[in-house]
Scaffold this active site. Sequence first.
Site, PDB file in Angstrom:
ATOM      1  N   ASP A  67       4.060  10.239   8.412  1.00 36.36           N
ATOM      2  CA  ASP A  67       3.154  10.503   9.382  1.00 36.36           C
ATOM      3  C   ASP A  67       3.746  11.681  10.069  1.00 36.36           C
ATOM      4  O   ASP A  67       4.936  12.024  10.403  1.00 36.36           O
ATOM      5  CB  ASP A  67       3.295   9.202  10.487  1.00 36.36           C
ATOM      6  CG  ASP A  67       2.398   8.026   9.871  1.00 36.36           C
ATOM      7  OD1 ASP A  67       1.684   8.391   9.317  1.00 36.36           O
ATOM      8  OD2 ASP A  67       2.802   7.001  10.053  1.00 36.36           O
ATOM      9  N   HIS A 106      -3.658  11.587  12.050  1.00 38.02           N
ATOM     10  CA  HIS A 106      -3.931  10.411  12.669  1.00 38.02           C
ATOM     11  C   HIS A 106      -3.283   9.506  13.495  1.00 38.02           C
ATOM     12  O   HIS A 106      -3.764   8.368  13.762  1.00 38.02           O
ATOM     13  CB  HIS A 106      -4.460   9.562  11.264  1.00 38.02           C
ATOM     14  CG  HIS A 106      -3.086   9.287  10.347  1.00 38.02           C
ATOM     15  ND1 HIS A 106      -2.866   9.953   9.268  1.00 38.02           N
ATOM     16  CD2 HIS A 106      -2.498   8.051  10.400  1.00 38.02           C
ATOM     17  CE1 HIS A 106      -1.840   9.383   8.640  1.00 38.02           C
ATOM     18  NE2 HIS A 106      -1.594   8.246   9.413  1.00 38.02           N
ATOM     19  N   HIS A 112       4.053   8.442   2.272  1.00 36.87           N
ATOM     20  CA  HIS A 112       3.278   8.551   3.504  1.00 36.87           C
ATOM     21  C   HIS A 112       4.298   8.881   4.726  1.00 36.87           C
ATOM     22  O   HIS A 112       5.106   8.158   5.123  1.00 36.87           O
ATOM     23  CB  HIS A 112       2.709   7.160   3.720  1.00 36.87           C
ATOM     24  CG  HIS A 112       1.857   7.563   4.897  1.00 36.87           C
ATOM     25  ND1 HIS A 112       0.454   8.156   4.738  1.00 36.87           N
ATOM     26  CD2 HIS A 112       1.732   7.146   6.319  1.00 36.87           C
ATOM     27  CE1 HIS A 112      -0.059   8.153   5.960  1.00 36.87           C
ATOM     28  NE2 HIS A 112       0.625   7.867   6.867  1.00 36.87           N
ATOM     29  N   ASP A 168      -4.223   5.944   5.365  1.00 35.44           N
ATOM     30  CA  ASP A 168      -3.754   5.290   6.563  1.00 35.44           C
ATOM     31  C   ASP A 168      -4.732   5.513   7.798  1.00 35.44           C
ATOM     32  O   ASP A 168      -4.556   5.088   8.871  1.00 35.44           O
ATOM     33  CB  ASP A 168      -2.333   5.869   6.780  1.00 35.44           C
ATOM     34  CG  ASP A 168      -1.672   4.934   8.119  1.00 35.44           C
ATOM     35  OD1 ASP A 168      -2.050   3.771   8.059  1.00 35.44           O
ATOM     36  OD2 ASP A 168      -0.821   5.476   8.769  1.00 35.44           O
TER      37      ASP A 168
HETATM   38 ZN   LIG Z   1      -0.069   7.200   8.797  1.00 38.66          ZN
END
Ligand SMILES: [Zn+2]
Length: 1087
Positions: A292, A615, A290, A402
């Site tokens: 971001d 997000h 993951h 997430d």
């Molecule tokens: Zn995230």
Amino acid sequence: MGGRSTPVPTSYPKLAVRPVGKQIQNIYTDRLRQFTDQGQYYNQSLLKKLYHHTTNDSKYIKLSVYSPPHSSRPTFDDATSHTFKPAKLGDSFGPAWSTHWFKIQLTIPKNMIKGEHLEFHWDANNEGLVWSEDGKPLQGLTGGGDRTEWILPKSWRDGKEHTFFIEMACNGMFGNAPGGDTIQPPDPNKYYALTQADIVDVNLQVRQLYVDFWEIGDAAREFPDDSWEKHKALQICNQIMDVFIAGDGSQESILKGRKLAQDYIGKHVDSAEVYESGQQPIVYAIGHCHIDTCWLWPWAETKRKVARSWSNQCDLMDRYPEHHFACSQAQQYKWLKMYYPFVFDRVKEKVKQGKFHPIGGSWVEHDTNMPSGESLVRQFMYGQRFFESHFGERCQTFWLPDTFGYSSQLPQICRLAGMSRFLTQKLSWNNINNFPHTTFNWVALDGSQVICHMPPSETYTADANFGDVKRSVTQHKSMDQDNTSLLVFGKGDGGGGPTRDMLEKLRRCRGISDTTGLLPRVHMGNSVDDFFDKLEKKAEAGTEFVTWYGELYFELHRGTYTTQANNKKFNRKQEIMMHDIEYLATLASLSSKGYKYPKKEIDELWENILLCQFHDCLPGSSIEMCYDDSDKLYAHNHVLGTKLKDKALAALGMNKSIASSSAVETVAVNTLPWSRTQVIKLPEDDYTIVHAEPGPNPTDIVELQSSQKATISEISDGVFELSNSRFRVRVEDGVIISLIDKKIKREVIVKGGKANQLVIFDDKPLYWQAWDVEVYHLNSRKELTSGKSEIVERGPYRVSVVTKTKVSEHSWVKTTISLDASTGDEDSPSYVQVDAEVEWHETMKFLKVEFPVDCVNTEASYETQYGIVKRPTHYNTTWDMAKFEVCCHKFADLSEANYGVSILNDSKYGFATCGNLMRLSLLRAPKAPDAHADMGRHHIKWAIMPHIGALGTDTVHAAHNFNNPLSLVTISDDDEPNDDIFTSIVVTGASSLVLDCVKRGEDDEDVSRGDFSSRKGKSVILRIYESMGGKSRGTIRTTLPVKKIFKTNVLEDDLEELKLAGGKKSEGGEVEIELRAFEVATFRLQL
Ligand SMILES: [Zn+2]
């Protein structure tokens, strides 16, 4: 009986040899720690034997460094063209966010040339990327003891000097947080010491025994006390320690230990063969990373994180054939292609081999609460088109592990974007109610469904520990239907992904299941889609998975509907801007010969908007640097978007902005698909009422009928009465103390209530400041007291009073309450508008505005993408109470059967309705991770729109109008605006059908950018949705030379040809349409 019997011979000794005691379980368990101890027993432990040899001698490792200025991130070619200065171990590098390029000239010492396995170990507690001498990015380094090794090429064992580079980034995986608290704003003065630069010769059997012992030790600690498997694990670990000989020259004791371990983990853990036992697995492990797209670091760093993380995965795939890895976000793939073509090609090769799985189908892992319906569609359209054009396939699984809650129309949009599966796990973070399912059918407002899986290990960043595998069964909540699950593992959030240790641990977990049977059997080597294929087959064969209707509301992070107000405002404004650009550009491209549909620029604008919906970006949970970045993108979009809109208007015979010269004629342009009547302010401070059909409309000054006029008077000291033919509003000290609907003589405000009351709350959530507002903030409610109101507009078109409210020494709100003249148009209802200017410099406070209305309903309605979501107005159960702050789009509504009140807004998303008290959230003041979030000046608009009857399309239309007011443009004398083109496509029929998007076909030959083979001729795409929740019929009428009409999905694949009626083909035609409640339908008009 009689006679003598002969004794049976036995090997069991007659006499006891020595006393043997029962093992004390906790002592023998605690002892295990010594074996891998980093402290006092280190020299006696297994770890001490990990390396045959190591050196950090500068004779073998020559270090030099180039530090580019101003935290820039130069390319390899640029960086390596500079002079490098000598560097050494122990030197410090910084400050935060700076980059340092190291040249490493390495010679393998004689005693290691015949070594077992040579690695270079590098650790400066920050991230790095290894580059070959000729500029190939090879592998990422994490720092802080994690992923610090790079395997040295075999060809370097020649006694000669070899050169490579390390690009050091002065940030850790989680940015530059000052201390142990990762969400605090970054420390700009952070420095990093280089603590390790070693050549090491690894004892591979020791490394393997370390993992053997780790996993069997976990079995000894974590299996239940009443299982034989626990006891056996403990025995084996103790035996391994018993045979172990510390110090040099005891390789034999290592091999003995490994042999003992086999008894528990089987014989095949040193290869992928372990997964070929033929036994049925139930846990499917999938590597994941993951990243971001921005969070505690800016976009520029994400680009490097992608290269670091994914090159590591390609490297692991070469060494671990079972390794399968899924990664989402088309944007990250695009960056990789742009900045790291070498790594992109490597990834592409692995995709071809079926090991690297692009997943998710969306542009980024976006927020789903706040983007508009069209934005959600574009997330998929841009995502799927990228994946298909680069990897030959679309994604089948929507992947948002997430994101902070999941809005109710996602299953429908997923299905329309070619995806039938959805994965998340974030609801395991709920801090009030435990979500009850693991695998289930998730159903949208229109009844569309996707199969949803939430990994029971409740993480997307598992370390692939024994416990993660175990929890895949113990926390599985859908075992009545199916016992299988996904285990999503790999370092994440800041990137990284699976490590060697994780892959090794999983091999042993599998071995343990096959040998003992107690641990859930894990498998590696499948894709996420293989897992969902099995579920879908099961459903097909009759398994009835449980259903969940409507939104997957996240019971945490409710502050993200409000934090970083500017970002949210830009998002809303630019979504509306895109609507107008695409609509006007489509019409221009069909009617003006010299005009070309600006596809490239439209793609650029959309990609920027979609990126900012990431997000942590749109929800407001990133550091300040990220908002500097997104502000720049939005500003760029604004300039480019304005240019495109002006160009399209010019092609349609209209000039851009208003000139003050009265020689030119002014028109008001209506880009919405319905007519409306609106009071608008003209350049010379004059007002007029415009009744606007779609397209350009004259703005002649009209004489108002006396019944229409808005009037104002001070009826008693400080009490003002604003009135038009519909409403009589009384305002005292900035609050509305009475609002009478004259038409039915109904008071809208609850007795004694004060509408438009500003209130402030203490806002200190349990931990996640920018993310959360916690239920107890409601207890601290304080009404803000306003000063006296003053009249600023006296009619007859508009009346207004302005009031200043002090928040604190540093903060204030200036609210202007206005009522316009009645428009005389039934379809354009009146409302009370409020314009607020806020100067905001608070700490951990939450500003809201309240509307206590005289309506009774246990449910309130909120606009969401392509529909309306209903939520409780009471706190009956913990599920109801958990929704004490919810997300709405352009309106929220509380209605009785025959009357109601809608609150419209132009840029806000947080709302609450508690009993009859409606509350719009305005501004927050969290101090982490951005210490300056939301400080400064804000302009916010809202409106109170009472309506006769229950919630209806009047509100839907008014909310669109409120957010997209008529814009004024000029026309020159010799240029007649092309009115006809604006009526060339109309949708008639049920008023609940909203024509929400008009654009050109992505692959039209005059539009296509060559991602796919183009379609002959021109086509127009229409997106229509049913907005109220009732099956509706209508007609698409066009005067364009339409040949065929298709119903398509959102990816513009033709699904069904519709019957075209009326008119000759060259003169257009019409088609009847029918939409399900809350259906989103896309039509393609082939010209
Ligand atoms: Zn995230």
